[in-house]
Design a protein around this motif. Structure first.
Motif, mmCIF file in Angstrom:
data_model
loop_
_atom_site.group_PDB
_atom_site.id
_atom_site.type_symbol
_atom_site.label_atom_id
_atom_site.label_comp_id
_atom_site.label_asym_id
_atom_site.label_seq_id
_atom_site.Cartn_x
_atom_site.Cartn_y
_atom_site.Cartn_z
ATOM 1 N N TYR A 119 -22.831 -46.878 -6.361
ATOM 2 C CA TYR A 119 -21.608 -46.541 -5.611
ATOM 3 C C TYR A 119 -20.678 -47.749 -5.497
ATOM 4 O O TYR A 119 -19.464 -47.625 -5.670
ATOM 5 N N VAL A 120 -21.245 -48.935 -5.223
ATOM 6 C CA VAL A 120 -20.420 -50.136 -5.097
ATOM 7 C C VAL A 120 -19.734 -50.439 -6.425
ATOM 8 O O VAL A 120 -18.529 -50.760 -6.463
ATOM 9 N N ALA A 121 -20.457 -50.304 -7.527
ATOM 10 C CA ALA A 121 -19.859 -50.550 -8.841
ATOM 11 C C ALA A 121 -18.726 -49.569 -9.110
ATOM 12 O O ALA A 121 -17.653 -49.939 -9.612
ATOM 13 N N ALA A 122 -18.952 -48.286 -8.784
ATOM 14 C CA ALA A 122 -17.902 -47.283 -8.976
ATOM 15 C C ALA A 122 -16.693 -47.583 -8.098
ATOM 16 O O ALA A 122 -15.536 -47.426 -8.517
ATOM 17 N N ALA A 123 -16.948 -48.013 -6.857
ATOM 18 C CA ALA A 123 -15.853 -48.307 -5.928
ATOM 19 C C ALA A 123 -15.003 -49.470 -6.439
ATOM 20 O O ALA A 123 -13.777 -49.472 -6.279
ATOM 21 N N VAL A 124 -15.620 -50.479 -7.065
ATOM 22 C CA VAL A 124 -14.880 -51.610 -7.614
ATOM 23 C C VAL A 124 -13.953 -51.119 -8.731
ATOM 24 O O VAL A 124 -12.762 -51.497 -8.789
ATOM 25 N N ASP A 125 -14.468 -50.271 -9.616
ATOM 26 C CA ASP A 125 -13.629 -49.735 -10.695
ATOM 27 C C ASP A 125 -12.514 -48.848 -10.153
ATOM 28 O O ASP A 125 -11.373 -48.877 -10.614
ATOM 29 N N TYR A 126 -12.824 -48.049 -9.146
ATOM 30 C CA TYR A 126 -11.809 -47.152 -8.558
ATOM 31 C C TYR A 126 -10.679 -47.965 -7.922
ATOM 32 O O TYR A 126 -9.492 -47.673 -8.122
ATOM 33 N N ALA A 127 -11.044 -48.996 -7.194
ATOM 34 C CA ALA A 127 -10.030 -49.829 -6.556
ATOM 35 C C ALA A 127 -9.152 -50.517 -7.598
ATOM 36 O O ALA A 127 -7.941 -50.627 -7.436
ATOM 37 N N ALA A 128 -9.766 -50.981 -8.703
ATOM 38 C CA ALA A 128 -9.002 -51.620 -9.773
ATOM 39 C C ALA A 128 -8.056 -50.623 -10.427
ATOM 40 O O ALA A 128 -6.915 -50.956 -10.769
ATOM 41 N N ALA A 129 -8.498 -49.374 -10.590
ATOM 42 C CA ALA A 129 -7.653 -48.338 -11.196
ATOM 43 C C ALA A 129 -6.437 -48.065 -10.316
ATOM 44 O O ALA A 129 -5.311 -47.933 -10.825
ATOM 45 N N MET A 130 -6.644 -47.996 -9.031
ATOM 46 C CA MET A 130 -5.520 -47.721 -8.118
ATOM 47 C C MET A 130 -4.595 -48.923 -8.029
ATOM 48 O O MET A 130 -3.367 -48.775 -7.901
ATOM 49 N N HIS A 131 -5.164 -50.121 -8.136
ATOM 50 C CA HIS A 131 -4.348 -51.337 -8.055
ATOM 51 C C HIS A 131 -3.446 -51.477 -9.278
ATOM 52 O O HIS A 131 -2.406 -52.137 -9.225
ATOM 53 N N ALA A 132 -3.838 -50.846 -10.372
ATOM 54 C CA ALA A 132 -3.057 -50.941 -11.613
ATOM 55 C C ALA A 132 -1.783 -50.114 -11.563
ATOM 56 O O ALA A 132 -0.937 -50.214 -12.461
ATOM 57 N N GLN A 133 -1.621 -49.288 -10.526
ATOM 58 C CA GLN A 133 -0.400 -48.491 -10.404
ATOM 59 C C GLN A 133 0.803 -49.384 -10.146
ATOM 60 O O GLN A 133 0.710 -50.390 -9.432
ATOM 61 N N ASN A 134 1.932 -49.012 -10.714
ATOM 62 C CA ASN A 134 3.196 -49.681 -10.447
ATOM 63 C C ASN A 134 4.099 -48.717 -9.698
ATOM 64 O O ASN A 134 4.401 -47.621 -10.192
ATOM 65 N N CYS A 135 4.498 -49.099 -8.491
ATOM 66 C CA CYS A 135 5.337 -48.230 -7.659
ATOM 67 C C CYS A 135 6.737 -48.806 -7.561
ATOM 68 O O CYS A 135 6.946 -50.033 -7.652
ATOM 69 N N SER A 136 7.713 -47.915 -7.344
ATOM 70 C CA SER A 136 9.101 -48.343 -7.173
ATOM 71 C C SER A 136 9.242 -49.096 -5.861
ATOM 72 O O SER A 136 8.388 -49.013 -4.978
ATOM 73 N N ASP A 137 10.354 -49.837 -5.752
ATOM 74 C CA ASP A 137 10.582 -50.600 -4.527
ATOM 75 C C ASP A 137 10.641 -49.688 -3.311
ATOM 76 O O ASP A 137 10.211 -50.054 -2.219
#
Length: 811
Positions: A119-137
């Motif tokens: 679960y911890v390994a999956a959570a690290v990948d999930y957080a990295a995937a969400m962090h890769a998003q680019n949002c508008s200002d």
């Protein structure tokens, strides 16, 4: 300065000293007896939150885990306990969450249980995937998360679920929930591809359902993810063909986001939110309210949901709550064709079209029909239902017909059928029991059944607890059941009726032990003890001092303050006894003054009215907030007998802090019994004046309440014709002292600082006055007294001489 000018100047000063500035007062709960027609004819209802949480009661022990805005946490929660881990495991997980990727986290977690490691390994990948998003200002649009990282996270979450259940106890619920979140994100990204959207939505729903299944089976769910999964699954059925509708969009009438949601999807979402609400989720209640409000704005969408039992009950509950307890239209009975609001008409017509034999919750619909004035429909619906709510509606319909006897019977049936608190299928929320009892008491009062009214109102107050009043400071709403019971106890029942009631229903509670932190200003007082104290004060006002003793709080009961009321009451009674049995006028004056001092200093505790005019229930801090006025008794459902009892029990004088006036009367009565030129006379009149001037004002003052006049001063006192009673009395007392009393140095501050009356000096003065009067009489009538003495002596001499002559002749 002449005596007359001195009096005028002092009067102006006394008036100026009486001015007091008042701030805004507190909020008070409403009273059932204050607006009886509204009380008896307002429609029954539950709160929307309660109804929403009882649409689909929980069949398991899962609980929502949602922070409350108003919850007070006694101590910080243990982070490890919140995660369902040991402290050592939490430290390791926290460190692993800093890994560069899931593989590194998995490799470093060899010392952890396998499900937690995955679960911890999956959570690290999930957080990295969400962090890769680019949002508008502006934050209104974002690029998709990293699909590859999401796939890796999903794969590991699936591995957690593939473990045997006994090896996945720590994180199987968490993994299923997160797997559902990932599939829900994929569905959201595929709204333009119907097949993919359906596939991902079904996969998400399956994962969320698995999370609930694992939690019910006993897997760890310290974050309440199983209950939250209902809401996450429900959100996926709020798609309008283009995107998912949010709360804000559903609540915005100009967005029309919900117009494109299929009726079947909406019913499914409602059922899921209802299940979530049934597990205690507040967020689900808000979601249901948003959906109901959105649907009821459209006739066709409303009609499309009526055939679903859960959705139908939701719409009815929402409309009942929206009407917020108002009475039915006043002209509804006179005008059968009067139309309710369009949305209500649509809802009722849609349900009638569906057929009244297929109604879900006929009692709720009967309440809604009653509320909008459809008494005929309400009468039909209550025959198709049973239980407390149906009987309550029957009582309301009987009152509309003017049949109070039938209404009383219906109230009895409603209360008899009231469910237990833990009944998941209850038709009424628990707090409605005290309201029903309160209405029953209001009806009994309207029928002239005073003791029965007291019984019902007191029972309602007991059910509430504390002082019997409910009040929510956040929304300034509450019901004063305790205040209503106090009104009947003080102004309607006779003293003997109240005494019998108290003896039968209100035993004194034991005096609790006192801790150093106890403050009687904020100490909760049991309702029964408060009622006993009210009776004690009524007995004191009636002169039944010996009987009052047993009903005052016990000596040392700090919940009622630091005054030993029993001792003070005995001292007051003894002072009056001494006054009545004294042999001399000055002895009588001593007793009257001793009683007056007690009545002034402890009058609130010994003689104060619970409500108007003294308001002992709030320590006299504010003039109002409970009780009824004579003007309010002109309303319907008030008998002539009640009005007469109210008049018979009025305070005399009927002025705020009325006991101060009685104390002043006793001081003046004592002054009548001492020499007018004595220090005691001046002191007694000074105290009587001071008691009238002491704030807060007795009426604040009526003149201020009815005008915008400036505060009085020595330069600009109030107009003579508009002086309040206390200031008129103060001026009269001072005027009498000026006319009759002797000047003494301390009287320059008359009415503010007063010496204690010296009754011994008064006795000496009285003796001196009598001696002086005797001397004056002797001096004034001396010639006459001498003449009378001479005549008496001459007469005696003549009588003696004649007697001697007679004796000689006879000899």
């Amino acid at each position: 300065m002449s005596k007359h000018n001195h009096a005028a100047a002092m009067l102006a000063v006394l008036l100026a000293a009486a001015g007091v500035v008042w701030a805004c007062g507190p909020e008070f709960p409403s009273q059932l007896l204050q607006h009886r027609s509204d009380t008896l004819k307002s429609g029954p209802q539950n709160s929307f939150a309660w109804e929403a949480q009882h649409l689909l009661p929980a069949a398991d022990k899962l609980q929502a885990h949602e922070p409350s805005l108003y919850a007070v946490q006694a101590k910080p929660a243990d982070p490890a306990q919140e995660q369902g881990l040991t402290s050592e495991q939490l430290q390791r997980v926290t460190a692993l969450r800093e890994s560069d990727d899931g593989d590194q986290a998995y490799e470093g977690g060899k010392d952890l249980p396998e499900d937690l490691r995955l679960y911890v390994a999956a959570a690290v990948d999930y957080a990295a995937a969400m962090h890769a998003q680019n949002c508008s200002d502006a934050g209104d649009s974002c690029s998709p998360p990293d699909a590859g990282l999401l796939d890796r996270a999903a794969a590991r979450f699936e591995k957690v679920l593939a473990l045997p259940p006994d090896q996945a106890n720590l994180r199987s619920v968490w993994a299923a929930y997160m797997l559902g979140v990932i599939h829900a994100r994929r569905a959201d990204a595929a709204t333009d591809d119907a097949a993919t959207f359906k596939k991902e939505r079904e996969a998400a729903a399956k994962a969320f359902q698995l999370a609930r299944t694992r939690a019910v089976a006993g897997a760890s769910d310290t974050q309440g993810l199983a209950v939250a999964s209902f809401g996450e699954e429900a959100r996926m059925y709020l798609y309008n063909g283009k995107h998912q509708c949010s709360w804000a969009e559903l609540n915005a009438s100009d967005k029309h986001c919900g117009d494109g949601i299929a009726a079947a999807d909406l019913k499914h979402a409602i059922a899921l939110y209802a299940s979530q609400a049934g597990h205690g989720s507040d967020s689900a209640v808000h979601s249901l309210a948003a959906i109901a409000g959105d649907v009821l704005g459209d006739d066709k969408r409303t009609a499309a949901l009526i055939d679903g039992p859960v959705s139908q009950r939701l719409l009815v509950a929402y409309e009942l709550a929206r009407l917020a307890g108002g009475s039915p239209p006043a002209d509804a009975g006179a005008k059968p064709d009067a139309k309710p609001a369009p949305v209500l008409s649509t809802l009722l017509q849609a349900i009638e079209t569906q057929g009244l034999d297929h109604v879900a919750g006929a009692d709720r619909l009967a309440a809604l029909a009653y509320r909008v004035g459809r008494f005929d429909l309400a009468a039909t619906l209550v025959t198709k239902s049973s239980g407390p709510l149906a009987s309550w509606v029957k009582a309301k319909l009987a009152l509309q017909r003017g049949d109070m006897s039938e209404a009383a019977n219906d109230y009895v049936e409603a209360i008899k059928a009231f469910p237990q608190n833990d009944d998941p299928k209850a038709a009424l929320q628990p707090t409605k029991l005290e309201l029903m009892s309160g209405e029953q008491g209001t009806l009994a009062l309207a029928r002239g059944e005073y003791l029965e009214a007291m019984t019902h109102l007191y029972d309602a107050a007991l059910k509430v607890g504390g002082d019997g009043n409910t009040f929510d400071e956040d929304i300034n709403v509450g019901v004063g059941y305790g205040n209503d019971a106090s009104y009947v106890a003080e102004r309607v029942l006779s003293i003997d009726e109240l005494k019998g009631f108290v003896d039968a229903h209100a035993p004194a509670s034991p005096v609790p032990g006192r801790s150093p932190n106890d403050n009687n200003s904020y100490m909760a007082r049991p309702l029964a003890d408060n009622l006993r104290w009210l009776l004690a004060r009524r007995l004191m006002r009636a002169g039944r001092y010996d009987e009052a003793q047993a009903y005052f709080p016990a000596s040392g009961d700090f919940r009622f303050g630091d005054v030993d009321m029993r001792a003070k009451a005995r001292a007051y009674a003894q002072a009056l006894h001494d006054a009545d049995h004294a042999w001399t006028d000055i002895g009588k004056a001593e007793g009257l003054y001793a009683a007056a001092v007690i009545q002034r200093e402890d009058g609130m505790e010994l003689f104060g009215y619970e409500q108007g005019p003294d308001y002992t229930n709030i320590g006299g801090d504010f003039p109002g907030g409970s009780g009824l006025t004579a003007e309010e008794l002109k309303q319907p459902y008030v008998t002539d007998g009640e009005r007469q009892r109210y008049a018979d029990s009025v305070a005399k004088p009927d002025i705020r802090f009325h006991y101060r006036y009685l104390a002043a009367d006793q001081a003046v009565a004592a002054a009548d019994l001492v020499p007018a030129r004595s220090q005691a006379f001046g002191a007694l009149m000074c105290h009587a004046t001071r008691w009238m001037l002491q704030g807060p004002p007795a009426e604040y003052d009526d003149w201020y309440l009815s005008s915008d006049q400036p505060e009085p001063s020595a330069a600009q006192p109030k107009p003579p014709g508009k002086q309040p009673e206390r200031l008129q009395r103060a001026a009269a007392y001072y005027g009498r002292y000026i006319r009759q009393g002797a000047y003494m140095r301390w009287t320059d501050d008359f009415g503010r600082r007063c010496e204690e009356p010296d009754f011994d000096r008064a006795r000496q003065l009285l003796l001196h006055q009598r001696v002086q009067k005797a001397r004056h009489l002797v001096r004034h009538y001396l010639p006459y007294e001498i003449a009378v003495a001479v005549l008496l002596l001459g007469g005696l001499g003549f009588a003696w001489s004649r007697r001697r002559r007679i004796k000689k002749k006879t000899a």
